[in-house]
Design an enzyme around this catalytic site. Structure first.
Site, PDB file in Angstrom:
ATOM      1  CB  SER A 144      -0.956   0.020   1.197  1.00  0.00           C
ATOM      2  OG  SER A 144      -2.082  -0.780   0.938  1.00  0.00           O
ATOM      3  CE  LYS A 177      -4.456   2.099  -0.695  1.00  0.00           C
ATOM      4  NZ  LYS A 177      -3.877   0.848  -0.205  1.00  0.00           N
ATOM      5  CB  SER A 216      -4.393   1.691   3.920  1.00  0.00           C
ATOM      6  OG  SER A 216      -3.562   1.223   2.876  1.00  0.00           O
TER       7      SER A 216
END
Length: 374
Positions: free
Chosen positions: A55, A58, A115
């Site tokens: 993640s 991102k 997230s």
């Protein structure tokens, strides 16, 4: 070219303890990088190995969103609609319903704090039409930033069918530094707990270092089983902003320990140095509508090793004169910072403003004025 030498005594602000940087010590992660927010590399460990970021992907999604916001393509009040595809992501999410709308403000909050994979894809689709088009933008932007080991496949970092995002600690540091040029993002990455949907859905930040590390401002954690535990952690103390990237740590605790060790190393061994701006004297300009141009530094503050900062010499390399026209932003010289005969930093000096050339009529009048005055 003329050269001016200025000795800057930093005094008690910086403590000199050694002639060389100390050892970092062993890390648990497979790869790591420590960068100043201005893009200067401070420390790297196996930083070019391609690994999965999970993640932490991102940070690029948020960067493109902040750049679109800055260009005026969207506002924080722009409503983003969750598509069937975005709502099917799985993993960490806020359980968007197809057709549900949230503001970009809430979407960014859900991405940075919770997230949320579904929100990352919804924002990507809104900004580029499709996630695939957004991924093209992600990869193009990465290349523009000098990332050489990065290939994004989606906006959230999940594995695809037969595909997975690959990047490096160095590349994530570069993207993180670019994201920090948009301070508004820290309003989201620094949130510990919040809500969306009018208070109906709670968010808790996945970055637990916000509560354990002094000065932490963000940015993003990541984990999937194949990637291990990853983080891009940003922090600021005494005007020094740095980013620590950790990839493929075995456990959450190892990730936090490595990021803490990197940040501690940065704050212990580096400091912000601002070259004395008052030494930048105007440079005379021949045949210009104005007589001088003011040099300017492209970067007003720099990061240097504390051990080299007891006595710094700043050398200006500027021409005696320039000839018009001079363009704003044109490189006209260089500022060099050295310590003990070793060059520490080089900073381009540019023209702070444009100077147009005089027309023939003005030159003619100047000529006759000079003749008559003689």
């Amino acid at each position: 070219m003329k050269k001016l030498l200025i000795t800057a005594l930093i005094g008690c602000m910086l403590l000199v303890q050694a002639a060389a940087l100390p050892e970092m010590g062993a890390l648990h992660a497979k790869s790591a990088a420590l960068y100043a927010a201005n893009g200067q590399m401070l420390y790297e460990f196996n930083a070019d190995e391609q690994l999965q970021p999970a993640s932490v992907t991102k940070i690029m999604t948020m960067l493109l969103a902040m750049e679109a916001l800055e260009r005026g393509e969207v506002t924080l009040d722009t409503m983003i609609t969750g598509s069937e595809y975005a709502c099917s992501m799985g993993g960490t999410q806020i359980w968007l319903e197809p057709g549900e709308q949230l503001s970009l403000n809430d979407m960014l909050k859900a991405i940075a704090v919770g997230s949320a994979n579904d929100c990352a894809v919804a924002v990507a689709e809104h900004l580029a039409g499709t996630e695939a088009a957004f991924v093209e933008r992600m990869n193009t932007r990465a290349a523009e930033l000098g990332c050489t080991g990065t290939q994004f496949i989606n906006a959230n970092g999940l594995d695809g069918i037969g595909q997975k995002t690959m990047t490096t600690a160095r590349d994530l540091a570069l993207i993180s530094c670019e994201l920090l040029k948009h301070p508004k993002i820290l309003d989201y990455t620094g949130i510990w707990m919040d809500t969306v949907r009018g208070g109906k859905f709670g968010l808790a930040n996945t970055n637990k270092m916000l509560k354990s590390y002094q000065g932490l401002t963000g940015l993003k954690t990541g984990y999937i089983s194949e990637a291990g535990f990853c983080i891009s952690a940003s922090a600021e103390r005494d005007g020094l902003s740095i980013v620590a990237v950790v990839m493929a740590a075995p456990t959450k605790e190892d990730r936090m320990a490595d990021a803490t060790a990197l940040l501690n190393y940065g704050f212990a061994n580096f400091a912000v140095y601002t070259p004395p701006a008052d030494v930048l004297r105007p440079v005379p300009v021949k045949l210009g509508k104005t007589d001088t141009v003011q040099p300017a530094m492209e970067s007003s503050s720099l990061v240097i090793e504390k051990a080299k900062a007891a006595e710094l010499e700043t050398t200006l390399d500027l021409p005696e004169t320039l000839t018009a026209p001079v363009e704003q932003g044109q490189t006209i010289g260089e500022l060099t910072v050295s310590s003990g005969g070793e060059t520490v930093l080089r900073v381009p000096l540019t023209a702070a403003e444009a100077v147009e050339a005089k027309g023939i009529g003005s030159l003619f009048l100047d000529f006759w004025g000079g003749m008559l005055g003689g």
